[in-house]
Design an enzyme around this catalytic site. Structure first.
Site, PDB file in Angstrom:
ATOM      1  N   PHE A 169       2.600  -8.156   5.121  1.00  0.00           N
ATOM      2  CA  PHE A 169       3.998  -7.786   5.301  1.00  0.00           C
ATOM      3  C   PHE A 169       4.103  -6.421   5.980  1.00  0.00           C
ATOM      4  O   PHE A 169       3.505  -5.438   5.519  1.00  0.00           O
ATOM      5  CB  PHE A 169       4.668  -7.749   3.923  1.00  0.00           C
ATOM      6  CG  PHE A 169       6.133  -7.419   3.919  1.00  0.00           C
ATOM      7  CD1 PHE A 169       7.045  -8.253   4.524  1.00  0.00           C
ATOM      8  CD2 PHE A 169       6.593  -6.277   3.277  1.00  0.00           C
ATOM      9  CE1 PHE A 169       8.403  -7.964   4.502  1.00  0.00           C
ATOM     10  CE2 PHE A 169       7.942  -5.974   3.238  1.00  0.00           C
ATOM     11  CZ  PHE A 169       8.849  -6.821   3.863  1.00  0.00           C
ATOM     12  N   SER A 178      -3.118  -9.358   1.631  1.00  0.00           N
ATOM     13  CA  SER A 178      -1.857  -8.931   1.030  1.00  0.00           C
ATOM     14  C   SER A 178      -0.841 -10.086   1.020  1.00  0.00           C
ATOM     15  O   SER A 178      -1.134 -11.158   0.491  1.00  0.00           O
ATOM     16  CB  SER A 178      -1.327  -7.699   1.754  1.00  0.00           C
ATOM     17  OG  SER A 178      -0.304  -7.073   1.015  1.00  0.00           O
ATOM     18  N   MET A 179       0.342  -9.921   1.641  1.00  0.00           N
ATOM     19  CA  MET A 179       1.288 -11.036   1.699  1.00  0.00           C
ATOM     20  C   MET A 179       0.682 -12.231   2.420  1.00  0.00           C
ATOM     21  O   MET A 179       1.031 -13.383   2.133  1.00  0.00           O
ATOM     22  CB  MET A 179       2.575 -10.623   2.409  1.00  0.00           C
ATOM     23  CG  MET A 179       3.591 -11.770   2.532  1.00  0.00           C
ATOM     24  SD  MET A 179       4.938 -11.477   3.694  1.00  0.00           S
ATOM     25  CE  MET A 179       4.105 -11.733   5.264  1.00  0.00           C
ATOM     26  N   ASP A 202      -6.380   0.276  -5.267  1.00  0.00           N
ATOM     27  CA  ASP A 202      -5.417  -0.266  -4.311  1.00  0.00           C
ATOM     28  C   ASP A 202      -4.066   0.347  -4.644  1.00  0.00           C
ATOM     29  O   ASP A 202      -3.532   0.125  -5.736  1.00  0.00           O
ATOM     30  CB  ASP A 202      -5.371  -1.799  -4.426  1.00  0.00           C
ATOM     31  CG  ASP A 202      -4.492  -2.463  -3.372  1.00  0.00           C
ATOM     32  OD1 ASP A 202      -3.514  -1.840  -2.935  1.00  0.00           O
ATOM     33  OD2 ASP A 202      -4.779  -3.622  -3.017  1.00  0.00           O
ATOM     34  N   HIS A 231      -6.318  -0.661  -0.015  1.00  0.00           N
ATOM     35  CA  HIS A 231      -5.632  -1.936   0.176  1.00  0.00           C
ATOM     36  C   HIS A 231      -6.050  -2.664   1.451  1.00  0.00           C
ATOM     37  O   HIS A 231      -6.348  -3.853   1.430  1.00  0.00           O
ATOM     38  CB  HIS A 231      -4.117  -1.722   0.175  1.00  0.00           C
ATOM     39  CG  HIS A 231      -3.341  -2.992   0.316  1.00  0.00           C
ATOM     40  ND1 HIS A 231      -3.386  -4.003  -0.626  1.00  0.00           N
ATOM     41  CD2 HIS A 231      -2.510  -3.438   1.301  1.00  0.00           C
ATOM     42  CE1 HIS A 231      -2.621  -5.005  -0.236  1.00  0.00           C
ATOM     43  NE2 HIS A 231      -2.087  -4.703   0.930  1.00  0.00           N
TER      44      HIS A 231
END
Length: 259
Positions: free
Chosen positions: A26, A94-95, A195, A225
């Site tokens: 994202f 992630s997303m 993270d 992250h």
């Protein structure tokens, strides 16, 4: 449509009958996953790394998209890979991990395996509570890129997060939560011990709800992250290739052999 930011361009490389779809995060772009995509392509795999709608241009463009647009983009790429590849794997950061999980849940045997790196599955509770009203009061908030331990390494992404898009992200997570028990494919999950964007509880939630029986979880000790651009990047790349080779009985291929 505004031009892409330099480095945010999508990536595609034709190779063998084993395909890999990579999904970025994202407010990010293919830049965060390009070294991974190139690593797999150099070893003979067919690789697709699309740019999600609203990303890679200006943050204002993201404000007029929703999770259905992001998912439709990777769904289309998966179907195209499926037309030419015998085996297809979906991977996400992630997303992008949430998108990969939804692909696995809805496409069943069309997805051979899933690789997740610091997957996101929920918004922080207080942010989630504030979004319904906040998206009408604030147009954007500070960005979430560049959580990288490696010095002098940056992630190409937006400095601002549109609140309307963040609200759409919350809706995506809600849909994915319902899908998780439908995920039965072999799963490799790599998460950073430190993270600052996505907590370890997101990975724990995913692992507790999927129905996969072939599951490997690896903790990355040296990265934050955006681990695909960090100290553990080569570890991620090699582990994902080993995972693919094991599930396809593919003979390991070195970068030198593929040239």
């Amino acid at each position: 449509m505004p031009p892409f930011l330099p480095g945010a361009e999508p990536f595609h490389r034709d190779g063998s009958s084993t395909g890999v779809l990579l999904c970025h995060g994202f407010t990010g772009s293919p830049h965060s996953l390009r070294p991974w995509a190139e690593y797999l392509a150099e070893r003979g795999l067919t690789v697709s790394l699309p740019l999600l709608p609203g990303h890679g241009t200006r943050w204002e463009d993201l404000a007029v998209t929703g999770w259905e647009d992001w998912y439709a983009s990777v769904d289309r790429e998966l179907r195209l890979l499926g037309e030419r590849c015998e085996h297809v794997f979906v991977c996400g950061l992630s997303m992008g991990g949430a998108l990969a999980l939804r692909l696995a849940a809805l496409h069943g045997h069309a997805v051979r395996g899933v690789v997740l790196v610091n997957p996101a599955a929920a918004l922080p509770r207080m942010q989630g509570y504030a979004l319904p009203a906040g998206r009408f009061l604030l147009r954007s908030v500070r960005g979430i890129t560049d959580d990288i331990a490696k010095e002098n390494r940056t992630e190409l992404g937006y400095s601002r997060v549109p609140t309307r898009a963040a609200y759409a992200l919350r809706d995506l997570f809600r849909v994915v939560h319902k899908d998780l028990p439908k995920v039965t494919q072999p799963l490799l999950l790599l998460r950073s011990r430190t993270d600052h964007v996505v907590p370890a509880s997101d990975s724990a939630l995913i692992l507790s709800r999927v129905s996969s029986t072939d599951v490997t979880e690896t903790v990355l000790e040296r990265s934050f992250h955006v681990a695909t651009l960090d100290h553990d990047a080569e570890h991620i790349f090699a582990d994902s290739l080993g995972f693919i080779d094991r599930l396809t009985a593919r003979e390991p291929l070195s970068a030198k052999d593929s040239q």
